[in-house]
Design a protein around this motif. Structure first.
Motif, PDB file in Angstrom:
ATOM      1  N   LYS A 162      -5.914  13.112  -8.912  1.00 52.89           N
ATOM      2  CA  LYS A 162      -6.534  13.931  -7.860  1.00 52.89           C
ATOM      3  C   LYS A 162      -5.760  15.230  -7.649  1.00 52.89           C
ATOM      4  O   LYS A 162      -6.352  16.303  -7.470  1.00 52.89           O
ATOM      5  N   ALA A 163      -4.438  15.138  -7.668  1.00 51.65           N
ATOM      6  CA  ALA A 163      -3.618  16.336  -7.483  1.00 51.65           C
ATOM      7  C   ALA A 163      -3.826  17.324  -8.617  1.00 51.65           C
ATOM      8  O   ALA A 163      -3.899  18.546  -8.395  1.00 51.65           O
TER       9      ALA A 163
ATOM     10  N   SER B 297      -3.139  15.122  -3.021  1.00 54.70           N
ATOM     11  CA  SER B 297      -4.121  14.066  -3.279  1.00 54.70           C
ATOM     12  C   SER B 297      -4.608  13.405  -2.001  1.00 54.70           C
ATOM     13  O   SER B 297      -5.456  12.520  -2.030  1.00 54.70           O
ATOM     14  N   ASP B 298      -4.070  13.842  -0.864  1.00 52.43           N
ATOM     15  CA  ASP B 298      -4.403  13.242   0.422  1.00 52.43           C
ATOM     16  C   ASP B 298      -5.890  13.424   0.721  1.00 52.43           C
ATOM     17  O   ASP B 298      -6.493  14.430   0.379  1.00 52.43           O
ATOM     18  N   SER B 299      -6.482  12.440   1.377  1.00 47.80           N
ATOM     19  CA  SER B 299      -7.897  12.545   1.755  1.00 47.80           C
ATOM     20  C   SER B 299      -8.111  13.610   2.820  1.00 47.80           C
ATOM     21  O   SER B 299      -9.203  14.135   2.980  1.00 47.80           O
ATOM     22  N   GLU B 300      -7.064  13.934   3.576  1.00 42.44           N
ATOM     23  CA  GLU B 300      -7.180  15.004   4.562  1.00 42.44           C
ATOM     24  C   GLU B 300      -7.130  16.352   3.845  1.00 42.44           C
ATOM     25  O   GLU B 300      -6.249  16.592   3.023  1.00 42.44           O
ATOM     26  N   PRO B 301      -8.061  17.257   4.128  1.00 45.16           N
ATOM     27  CA  PRO B 301      -8.159  18.509   3.361  1.00 45.16           C
ATOM     28  C   PRO B 301      -7.169  19.577   3.803  1.00 45.16           C
ATOM     29  O   PRO B 301      -7.539  20.632   4.292  1.00 45.16           O
ATOM     30  N   ASP B 302      -5.896  19.316   3.707  1.00 45.44           N
ATOM     31  CA  ASP B 302      -4.880  20.316   4.017  1.00 45.44           C
ATOM     32  C   ASP B 302      -3.764  20.166   2.990  1.00 45.44           C
ATOM     33  O   ASP B 302      -3.051  19.175   2.979  1.00 45.44           O
ATOM     34  N   ASN B 303      -3.626  21.129   2.116  1.00 41.19           N
ATOM     35  CA  ASN B 303      -2.679  21.014   1.023  1.00 41.19           C
ATOM     36  C   ASN B 303      -1.450  21.884   1.219  1.00 41.19           C
ATOM     37  O   ASN B 303      -0.746  22.194   0.271  1.00 41.19           O
ATOM     38  N   THR B 304      -1.180  22.324   2.434  1.00 43.54           N
ATOM     39  CA  THR B 304      -0.069  23.244   2.649  1.00 43.54           C
ATOM     40  C   THR B 304       1.060  22.642   3.474  1.00 43.54           C
ATOM     41  O   THR B 304       2.214  23.011   3.298  1.00 43.54           O
TER      42      THR B 304
ATOM     43  N   LYS C  40      13.016   4.654  -6.703  1.00 45.79           N
ATOM     44  CA  LYS C  40      13.321   5.170  -5.368  1.00 45.79           C
ATOM     45  C   LYS C  40      12.331   6.253  -4.951  1.00 45.79           C
ATOM     46  O   LYS C  40      12.122   6.495  -3.782  1.00 45.79           O
ATOM     47  N   SER C  41      11.718   6.936  -5.916  1.00 44.86           N
ATOM     48  CA  SER C  41      10.887   8.061  -5.528  1.00 44.86           C
ATOM     49  C   SER C  41       9.434   7.934  -5.943  1.00 44.86           C
ATOM     50  O   SER C  41       8.602   8.651  -5.439  1.00 44.86           O
ATOM     51  N   SER C  42       9.119   7.059  -6.892  1.00 46.77           N
ATOM     52  CA  SER C  42       7.779   7.120  -7.444  1.00 46.77           C
ATOM     53  C   SER C  42       6.989   5.829  -7.396  1.00 46.77           C
ATOM     54  O   SER C  42       5.838   5.802  -7.805  1.00 46.77           O
ATOM     55  N   SER C  43       7.568   4.748  -6.961  1.00 52.03           N
ATOM     56  CA  SER C  43       6.910   3.456  -7.101  1.00 52.03           C
ATOM     57  C   SER C  43       5.641   3.353  -6.274  1.00 52.03           C
ATOM     58  O   SER C  43       4.750   2.585  -6.621  1.00 52.03           O
ATOM     59  N   SER C  44       5.527   4.102  -5.191  1.00 52.80           N
ATOM     60  CA  SER C  44       4.366   3.953  -4.319  1.00 52.80           C
ATOM     61  C   SER C  44       3.254   4.939  -4.644  1.00 52.80           C
ATOM     62  O   SER C  44       2.237   4.965  -3.954  1.00 52.80           O
ATOM     63  N   ILE C  45       3.414   5.749  -5.679  1.00 52.70           N
ATOM     64  CA  ILE C  45       2.412   6.752  -6.017  1.00 52.70           C
ATOM     65  C   ILE C  45       1.555   6.234  -7.163  1.00 52.70           C
ATOM     66  O   ILE C  45       2.058   5.793  -8.192  1.00 52.70           O
ATOM     67  N   SER C  46       0.249   6.276  -6.987  1.00 49.66           N
ATOM     68  CA  SER C  46      -0.677   5.720  -7.970  1.00 49.66           C
ATOM     69  C   SER C  46      -1.126   6.785  -8.962  1.00 49.66           C
ATOM     70  O   SER C  46      -1.044   7.988  -8.701  1.00 49.66           O
ATOM     71  N   LYS C  47      -1.660   6.324 -10.073  1.00 43.96           N
ATOM     72  CA  LYS C  47      -2.179   7.251 -11.082  1.00 43.96           C
ATOM     73  C   LYS C  47      -3.398   7.998 -10.542  1.00 43.96           C
ATOM     74  O   LYS C  47      -3.621   9.165 -10.885  1.00 43.96           O
ATOM     75  N   ILE C  48      -4.161   7.354  -9.677  1.00 44.60           N
ATOM     76  CA  ILE C  48      -5.320   8.043  -9.082  1.00 44.60           C
ATOM     77  C   ILE C  48      -4.863   9.234  -8.242  1.00 44.60           C
ATOM     78  O   ILE C  48      -5.472  10.304  -8.270  1.00 44.60           O
ATOM     79  N   GLU C  49      -3.770   9.075  -7.504  1.00 44.68           N
ATOM     80  CA  GLU C  49      -3.251  10.195  -6.723  1.00 44.68           C
ATOM     81  C   GLU C  49      -2.819  11.344  -7.625  1.00 44.68           C
ATOM     82  O   GLU C  49      -3.067  12.516  -7.329  1.00 44.68           O
ATOM     83  N   VAL C  50      -2.167  10.998  -8.726  1.00 47.26           N
ATOM     84  CA  VAL C  50      -1.722  12.022  -9.676  1.00 47.26           C
ATOM     85  C   VAL C  50      -2.925  12.783 -10.239  1.00 47.26           C
ATOM     86  O   VAL C  50      -2.929  14.014 -10.319  1.00 47.26           O
TER      87      VAL C  50
END
Length: 668
Positions: A437-438, A350-357, A425-435
């Motif tokens: 987009k992924a 979901s990163d704005s940078e176009p590199d998914n690897t 511990k693992s998910s609190s900083s991840i938004s629904k928009i990121e999900v």
């Protein structure tokens, strides 16, 4: 001037790094002698009557005069084939300077060059290739490399065209900005630069991705001399491998595994690629009891296989850690391990940078903030063979993109089905928009189902719904909607009436079709009229006819209803129409209705009520209309589709059980 020592050092370093890549990518060297089949259509060449087969990449490389495209399935062994071929060519060059100078490059690294937004030029490509030769600060400099390329003395081995980003926003902060496909840009760059059209090279790509890229009318195929497809493993090869003495300590274990595969068709079909076969063997090695083997026989998807592989690996490491050091692992369970890897996959996709690897430090720190925990986590994931470290220190990749997609979908599914995951511990900083987009980068029907659920939820945040619509718009292949009204709801659909092609538009389409592919062909007016007649103005059929004509098939065979090519057009068009029926519980009942409508000479409501076993034809008509664009609320098929379906069903009536059942019931 570049000294012989620098070139020799470069080759030695390249040889070592390729050996390391082989170990990282394949876990062990598969002993298979892979076979390849030619695919001239992929590069716009004429299809010959009988396909050629090759027993090695080197054989096909020489057959096509040193300019080759290698296609294959995910996990099929393309990268392993490329690396082995590169090692062979390095060894040849070390023996004699008359051999080509190999340069091996993972194509995803080209992203950095393109992101600079410089004008694409030969210099930028030379710069990118020169970076691949940088070993221990000894450069094969750009001037030397450019001279070697100009004299066609290099061999470019470019791996993983499909790993370049697609649908990249030109302005990440603007959701309506135009998008780019870096894969298509890379092809265009290689095709257009002076001096590269004769340089020896091999390029690898997933077959489906390449067909998707070049299937767009605006994109040209690579200008190469030949293309081959890496064949899947045969049943005989799998049997020979799993029953060989080198795999299992217990000679009988391999025989038992083969017996399991031989009696589990779905499992055997799934593992016909090296990556999944290795995963299967690694998982099975610990399956000894009858109960476990019986459970294992029910594995039918790669997701289920990955689940078992990860659970076993985690259990093994947990026992080892607790028994030897009395210390805990950085994850309390296999589920937590999968969740964190899923969160990492979602963030990187979901990163704005176009590199998914690549997984770099900022991605890890968002999911696992504490440095010590991150290091312990990456050690665990590497030990279980889920991640590997790249040549860049503390930069990691998933062992395979299949694994990345598995973790991302699993996390997204849990996130959206259950709300935010409970483990802060693992998910609190991840938004629904990121999900959301992924999910737009997964390109499969299950991702569509999740995204349409978000879009149809009127209580959902409008920005999240917007991103869901945007992600749905990114799907480019293999995903079909049953009906836009049913999928999105009437409030979210704007209907536009698209007219069929006129004769003038068909002729213009043919001209543009060939102009964009730099093909000098002209079509006669009479031929255009015939193609317009048989296509009935349907753009898909016009495209199929143009493709056949480009491949040298005579117009008479394309338009003659007795011709094989015409039959192929009908079958292909109807199969495309019928893709909307895939993967739904009531598919057969919908097919039954459409088949009946196609076969009826005149509308007969009583006959339909009897055949469809429903007294309420009006409700059934509305239901089908919402699902399929070619069915009207009054239960009439669109005239163009009916013609094609009728021809299609005449061919299918001997083999299709549903068509035979309908015909038999109608006669009685």
């Amino acid at each position: 001037m570049v000294s012989k020592n620098i070139v020799s050092n470069y080759l030695q370093e390249l040889h070592q790094s390729l050996k390391e890549k082989l170990t990282k990518k394949s876990f062990e060297i598969y002993p298979f002698e892979r076979t390849y089949e030619d695919n001239p259509k992929a590069i716009g060449k004429e299809v010959i009557s009988s396909k050629l087969s090759f027993t090695g990449l080197d054989e096909s490389f020489h057959k096509y005069n040193s300019r080759l495209l290698l296609l294959g399935e995910p996990g099929g062994g393309k990268s392993i084939s490329m690396i082995k071929f590169a090692i062979q060519k390095v060894e040849e060059r070390l023996k004699t300077q008359r051999s080509l100078l190999p340069i091996f490059a993972e194509i995803y690294t080209w992203t950095e060059i393109y992101n600079d937004r410089k004008e694409i030029s030969q210099e930028s490509i030379i710069h990118w290739l020169a970076k691949q030769t940088n070993q221990n600060e000894e450069f094969i400099n750009k001037d030397f490399l450019q001279k070697q390329i100009r004299e066609k003395k290099v061999l470019l081995l470019l791996d993983g065209l499909d790993e370049l980003p697609l649908n990249v926003s030109q302005k990440p902060q603007d959701p309506n900005a135009p998008r780019e496909d870096y894969r298509a840009q890379f092809i265009e760059t290689l095709n257009s630069l002076d001096g590269f059209q004769q340089v020896p090279m091999v390029i690898s790509c997933r077959r489906r991705d390449y067909e998707e890229i070049t299937g767009n009318d605006n994109n040209n195929p690579l200008k190469l001399n030949g293309a081959v497809v890496l064949n899947r493993l045969s049943e005989a090869e799998i049997k020979q491998y799993v029953t060989s003495n080198s795999i299992f300590k217990d000679n009988q274990q391999g025989a038992r595994l083969w017996n399991l595969l031989d009696n589990s068709p779905d499992l055997l079909k799934m593992v016909r690629t090296p990556f999944l076969l290795y995963t299967l063997i690694s998982t099975y090695q610990n399956q000894e009891s009858d109960g476990e083997v019986k459970q294992f026989s029910r594995v039918s998807t790669h997701e289920q296989l990955f689940d078992r592989f990860i659970e076993q690996g985690f259990s093994r490491e947990k026992d080892k850690k607790e028994n030897r050091t009395q210390q805990n692992l950085p994850c309390s369970s296999a589920e937590e391990l999968k969740e964190k890897l899923g969160a990492i996959a979602v963030v990187m996709m979901s990163d704005s940078e176009p590199d998914n690897t690549k997984i770099e430090e900022p991605i890890f720190s968002k999911v696992i903030p504490q440095l010590e925990q991150r290091h312990a986590f990456t050690r665990l994931a590497r030990t279980i063979q889920l991640l590997f470290e790249t040549s860049e220190k503390q930069v990691y990749c998933f062992r395979h993109l299949l694994l990345r997609d598995y973790f991302a979908f699993r996390y997204a599914n849990n996130f959206l089905q259950k709300g935010e995951l409970q483990d802060d511990k693992s998910s609190s900083s991840i938004s629904k928009i990121e999900v959301v987009k992924a999910l737009g980068k997964l390109d499969n029907q299950r991702a569509v189902d999740l995204l349409t659920g978000v879009l149809n939820n009127n209580e959902e945040d409008k920005d999240v719904r917007y991103e869901a619509a945007n992600s749905l718009g990114q799907f480019t292949s293999g995903v079909y909607f049953r009906g836009y009204r049913q999928t999105f709801g009437d409030d979210n659909v704007i209907s536009y009436s698209l007219s069929k092609f006129s004769s003038d538009q068909t002729e213009k389409y043919f001209q543009e079709f060939f102009r964009k592919r730099s093909i000098e062909l002209n079509i006669a007016d009479e031929d255009v009229k015939q193609i317009d007649r048989i296509s009935r103005g349907i753009p898909l059929v016009v495209n199929l006819a143009a493709t056949m004509w480009r491949e040298g098939i005579p117009v008479n065979d394309i338009v003659s209803e007795q011709g094989d090519s015409h039959a192929e057009i009908v079958a292909t068009a109807c199969e495309r129409f019928l893709t909307h029926f895939s993967n739904f519980q009531d598919t057969e009942e919908d097919l039954r209705a459409v088949y009946l409508l196609a076969m009826m000479r005149r509308f007969d409501s009583e006959f339909l009520q009897s055949m469809l076993n429903t007294p309420d034809l009006q409700s059934r008509g509305q239901e089908l209309y919402k699902r399929y664009s070619f069915v009207s609320p009054e239960l009439r098929l669109d005239g163009q589709h009916q013609v094609f379906f009728k021809k299609f069903l005449l061919e299918q009536q001997r083999d299709d059980s549903l068509v035979k059942e309908i015909s038999s019931k109608a006669r009685s």
